[in-house]
Design an enzyme around this catalytic site. Sequence first.
Site, short mmCIF file in Angstrom:
data_model
loop_
_atom_site.label_atom_id
_atom_site.label_comp_id
_atom_site.label_asym_id
_atom_site.label_seq_id
_atom_site.Cartn_x
_atom_site.Cartn_y
_atom_site.Cartn_z
N HIS A 1 12.45 18.68 -34.36
CA HIS A 1 13.24 18.45 -35.59
C HIS A 1 14.85 18.10 -35.26
CE1 HIS A 1 13.77 18.49 -39.94
NE2 HIS A 1 14.47 19.11 -39.76
N HIS B 1 17.37 11.94 -46.33
CA HIS B 1 18.40 13.04 -46.79
C HIS B 1 18.70 12.99 -48.37
CE1 HIS B 1 19.84 14.26 -42.77
NE2 HIS B 1 18.74 14.83 -42.87
N LYS C 1 9.01 15.34 -47.21
CA LYS C 1 9.37 16.90 -47.61
C LYS C 1 10.35 16.69 -48.94
CE LYS C 1 11.60 20.99 -46.22
NZ LYS C 1 12.54 21.62 -44.93
N TYR D 1 18.46 9.03 -55.46
CA TYR D 1 18.56 7.61 -54.78
C TYR D 1 17.51 7.21 -54.45
CZ TYR D 1 18.68 8.95 -50.00
OH TYR D 1 18.70 9.47 -48.50
N ARG E 1 10.70 13.14 -39.66
CA ARG E 1 10.41 14.58 -39.34
C ARG E 1 9.08 14.50 -38.49
NH1 ARG E 1 11.97 14.09 -44.39
NH2 ARG E 1 13.91 15.20 -45.32
N ARG F 1 16.29 14.77 -34.99
CA ARG F 1 16.91 13.92 -36.25
C ARG F 1 18.52 14.12 -36.27
NH1 ARG F 1 14.26 12.97 -40.97
NH2 ARG F 1 15.60 14.41 -42.08
#
Length: 627
Positions: free
Chosen positions: A351, A377, A274, A387, A247, A354
Amino acid sequence: MALSDVTVRQAKTTGKDYTLPDFDGLSLAVSAAGTKTWHFRYTWLGQQKRMSFGMYPEISLREARTRRDEARALVAKDINPQRHRTRDRQLATQAEQNTFQAVYEKWLKFREQGRLKKGRQTTLSLIPRIFGKDVLPSLGRRSIHVITRADLLEIVGRIEKRGAPSVAEKVRTWLNQLFRYALVVVPGLERNPASDLDVVAMPQPPVRHNPFLRMPELPEFLQLLRKYPGRLQTQLGVRMLFLTGVRTGELRLATPDQFHLDDGLWIIPPDVVKQLELKMQKENLRTEDIPPYIVPLSVQAVEIVQYMLERFKQGQKHVFPGAKSLKQRISENTLNTAIKRLGYDGRLTGHGIRATLSTALNELGYPDKWIDAQLSHVDPNPVRRTYNHAEYVDQRRRMMQDWADRLDLLEQGQVEAASVPLTIHVEGLPVADDGANKQPMPTSTTVPTLVLSNFQDAPFQRAIQVQRLSSVRAPKTQPALSNVQRERMLLLDILESPHNLSVADYAKLAGKSRRWITYEVTAGNLLSISLGNRGQRVPDWQLDPIKRQLVQAILKQTARGVDPWEIYHALTQPYDEFGGQSPIEAVTAKNLNAAVKAVRRVLTMQMFDGPIPQREGNRATRPSALV
């Protein structure tokens, strides 16, 4: 016998205390000193009680009887009038003390105890700016007890009318949170006027997702990026986003200690990421309870980091520093403005890079797990949601090197070679991965092959030869820029920095008309810079009263014909006497005179000796003179 006004007025002192009764418990007590006090006697729970109604003549006979009647009515309702009056006085005192401003400051301080980060575009920074502009001027001095839903609707309505629905939505949310907090901490507050304000909110505009590019569009962009007419570090910042998929905030907050170049890794702390930051806040976890975000670096990405670290200066904190100060980080607007200057306004954002990377890697056939881990993500599968962002590092290392090589192919115009999908071998059977259905396909010697057993082991076999390009140095075929061209590019980069505003934008923030700001510039009361036909830019730091005083003092003591760029550079370059800060950063009410003298000294040196050596981008363009 009932009292009369004459009797009360003519009651004389006798040297002793005595009482003149009225009726229904009211009496006038006259002291030996001559003071007259109204008393009310009543029975409460079988005991005689007495309460005072105040002094005569401040409280007249008629008003004393009115207060007595009100007290008798409370007794009839099984309410102790003395305690009721005490409670009313406390509430009145609390209402005076608990102004909206006071409660707002307590609420904001309470929020700061959480894990919200500070920064110009973070919640903790936005709330004071927005409340200071839109809310506190109207409500700040009023008691929080008397604020109504109509008051709040008026404030939110004004924000919506000026065309800022997203700001109005934030204010509605913050007001609701503030009053919920106040319900707990403010005695006597029993309602939340900010609830349900969204019922009458204006419809939000459709969500606009960040635009992104598809692979066939990348060659032109990458070729234009290589020729970016601005600061090299801005170009490298945009390229780094393409090479890593991080990011923009993670790139801007990057510090040297995060990079482990011997291992080819960029290890980002969870409080910078984030998704991980939100997880920490939601689950009340400590930083050490969550693994960091590990980003494998390709050879091309390592070259960029090495270049930036070699130029890391004393006092600098971030790998990509701001244009105005080494102690600040590069602005997100700087990266997005660079993309716009390349002609991609509305077609790509920082952004959106991405999304470009994610779409391309999916089309090439890489596993979703690897791509999600690379982009940090959250797994959409609720069973796998928790995860580890440190998973698949070795696999992602090879994936990102392959992606970096494909970007080099795309920049060289080899679109077909760069777009060849992977061949995936599962248990010896070649299949093409097109989502849910996997169809057998013939093996090609020109296709990059990815061998996947259980997504844990993935050696690459590449048949395409890649001529890697330097991420930092321009190709030799590209003509070198002249000193004049390079200087103009640096000045242009400064001109379009986020803190240099157009006259119209500065006028809005200053609450003045464009004509007035233009007049102030012409009169020499406001500093502005320009370059070619790109219009005037007014530095936003002149909105600060102390900084404005510094600028005006310099302008008044400088000849009118002096190039404003020289004054700008003298104000923004670092000074040893200010600890490496520029005068515009370091100036306070106490050191204002010292700052004026320092800037004048630099301008004087330029007048006699020519421009003095300054940091990149802050070189004066011609000599100046002082009055």
